[in-house]
Design a protein around this motif. Structure first.
Motif, short mmCIF file in Angstrom:
data_model
loop_
_atom_site.label_atom_id
_atom_site.label_comp_id
_atom_site.label_asym_id
_atom_site.label_seq_id
_atom_site.Cartn_x
_atom_site.Cartn_y
_atom_site.Cartn_z
N GLY A 55 4.72 8.02 27.56
CA GLY A 55 3.96 8.87 26.65
C GLY A 55 4.75 9.50 25.52
N VAL A 56 5.86 8.91 25.14
CA VAL A 56 6.63 9.43 24.00
C VAL A 56 5.92 9.03 22.72
CG1 VAL A 56 8.83 9.29 22.75
CG2 VAL A 56 8.81 9.43 25.25
N MET A 57 5.83 9.96 21.78
CA MET A 57 5.16 9.74 20.50
C MET A 57 6.16 9.88 19.35
SD MET A 57 1.99 9.15 21.10
CE MET A 57 1.70 8.77 22.82
N PHE A 58 6.24 8.86 18.53
CA PHE A 58 7.04 8.90 17.32
C PHE A 58 6.10 9.13 16.15
CE2 PHE A 58 9.76 6.74 20.26
CZ PHE A 58 11.05 7.12 19.90
N ILE A 59 6.48 9.98 15.22
CA ILE A 59 5.64 10.37 14.09
C ILE A 59 6.35 9.99 12.80
CG2 ILE A 59 4.47 12.31 12.96
CD1 ILE A 59 3.62 11.84 15.94
N ASN A 60 5.62 9.41 11.84
CA ASN A 60 6.25 9.11 10.54
C ASN A 60 5.59 9.86 9.39
OD1 ASN A 60 3.91 7.63 10.17
ND2 ASN A 60 4.91 5.65 10.21
N ASP A 61 4.51 10.56 9.64
CA ASP A 61 3.80 11.32 8.61
C ASP A 61 4.04 12.81 8.86
OD1 ASP A 61 2.09 12.47 6.79
OD2 ASP A 61 0.30 11.41 7.48
N THR A 62 4.72 13.47 7.93
CA THR A 62 5.06 14.89 8.09
C THR A 62 4.01 15.82 7.49
OG1 THR A 62 6.31 14.94 6.03
CG2 THR A 62 7.53 14.38 8.06
N PHE A 63 2.91 15.26 7.01
CA PHE A 63 1.86 16.06 6.36
C PHE A 63 2.45 16.85 5.20
CE2 PHE A 63 -0.44 14.46 9.70
CZ PHE A 63 -1.63 15.09 10.02
N ALA A 64 3.33 16.20 4.44
CA ALA A 64 4.07 16.83 3.34
C ALA A 64 3.16 17.42 2.27
CB ALA A 64 5.04 15.83 2.71
N THR A 65 1.96 16.90 2.14
CA THR A 65 1.03 17.41 1.12
C THR A 65 0.02 18.39 1.71
OG1 THR A 65 -0.49 15.56 1.45
CG2 THR A 65 1.22 15.28 -0.23
N GLY A 66 0.22 18.80 2.96
CA GLY A 66 -0.70 19.72 3.61
C GLY A 66 -1.75 19.04 4.47
N GLY A 67 -1.74 17.73 4.49
CA GLY A 67 -2.68 16.97 5.30
C GLY A 67 -2.14 15.57 5.52
N PRO A 68 -2.89 14.72 6.21
CA PRO A 68 -2.41 13.36 6.47
C PRO A 68 -2.15 12.59 5.18
CG PRO A 68 -4.38 13.84 7.76
CD PRO A 68 -4.20 14.97 6.80
N ALA A 69 -1.15 11.72 5.23
CA ALA A 69 -0.81 10.89 4.07
C ALA A 69 -1.86 9.83 3.80
CB ALA A 69 0.55 10.22 4.28
N GLY A 70 -2.70 9.55 4.80
CA GLY A 70 -3.68 8.48 4.63
C GLY A 70 -2.96 7.17 4.46
N GLY A 71 -3.32 6.40 3.48
CA GLY A 71 -2.67 5.12 3.24
C GLY A 71 -1.46 5.22 2.33
N ARG A 72 -1.01 6.42 1.99
CA ARG A 72 0.10 6.60 1.06
C ARG A 72 1.44 6.53 1.81
NH1 ARG A 72 -0.99 11.87 -2.01
NH2 ARG A 72 0.89 11.18 -3.10
N LYS A 73 1.90 5.30 2.05
CA LYS A 73 3.11 5.08 2.83
C LYS A 73 4.36 5.67 2.18
CE LYS A 73 1.47 1.04 5.30
NZ LYS A 73 1.73 -0.34 5.68
N GLU A 74 4.34 5.91 0.89
CA GLU A 74 5.50 6.53 0.24
C GLU A 74 5.75 7.95 0.75
OE1 GLU A 74 2.00 7.52 -2.48
OE2 GLU A 74 2.63 5.76 -1.33
N LEU A 75 4.77 8.53 1.41
CA LEU A 75 4.94 9.87 1.98
C LEU A 75 5.49 9.83 3.42
CD1 LEU A 75 1.65 11.57 0.72
CD2 LEU A 75 3.98 11.84 -0.19
N TRP A 76 5.51 8.65 4.03
CA TRP A 76 6.03 8.52 5.38
C TRP A 76 7.55 8.63 5.37
CZ3 TRP A 76 3.05 3.65 7.46
CH2 TRP A 76 1.69 3.96 7.55
N ARG A 77 8.13 9.01 6.50
CA ARG A 77 9.58 9.14 6.65
C ARG A 77 10.03 8.34 7.86
NH1 ARG A 77 8.89 9.95 2.29
NH2 ARG A 77 8.89 11.90 1.17
#
Length: 154
Positions: free
Chosen positions: A78-100
């Protein structure tokens, strides 16, 4: 009432090393799995993720895009890895340039239920069950809690 779109469990476009074991059902696509790895059931490993040799990934784990895991690691249930930090205040959606990205060193053990945000973790680290890793870890040792903090150096 309309019919739902049904997507089936699959292993597709995966680069496998030798002697890999997968316990179905799993969703593995566009990723790389090294020699002598074990992948438990109900696991998803997304495209561009890399799992190095002799690493064990237990059941119900989610490894998203942009994650790289080193050799001789253990990833608990059950380990979860996250690549979306919600840098804009919400989910990045399809904007992969916001993923880390996340990079896990060699000989890292991550306990069940841990959450790993986009970080770099050095070699020889133990992450306790349920920990939430929010910052890079550059010192070998054991880390616990939310946010994860050093419990003991190695």
């Amino acid at each position: 009432m309309s019919e739902p779109e049904i997507r089936h469990v699959c292993v597709h476009d995966v680069r496998f090393g030798a002697r890999v074991t997968i316990v179905e059902p799993c969703n593995l696509y566009g990723c790389e799995i090294g020699d002598d790895c074990f992948i438990g059931p109900f696991t998803e490993i997304q495209k561009t993720a890399r799992i190095a040799a002799r690493t064990r990934v237990q059941s119900h784990t989610f490894i998203c895009e942009l994650v790289s895991i080193g050799e001789d690691c253990f990833i608990g249930h059950g380990v979860m890895f996250i690549n979306d930090t919600f840098a804009t205040g919400g989910p990045a959606g399809g904007r992969k340039e916001l993923w880390r990205s996340t990079t896990i060193g060699n000989r890292v053990s991550i306990g069940s239920g841990a959450t790993i945000l986009p970080v770099t973790i050095c070699d020889d680290v133990v992450i306790g069950a349920g920990a939430v890793v929010t910052k890079d870890i550059a010192v070998a040792g054991s880390y616990v809690g939310n946010p994860a903090r050093l419990l003991a150096r190695r």
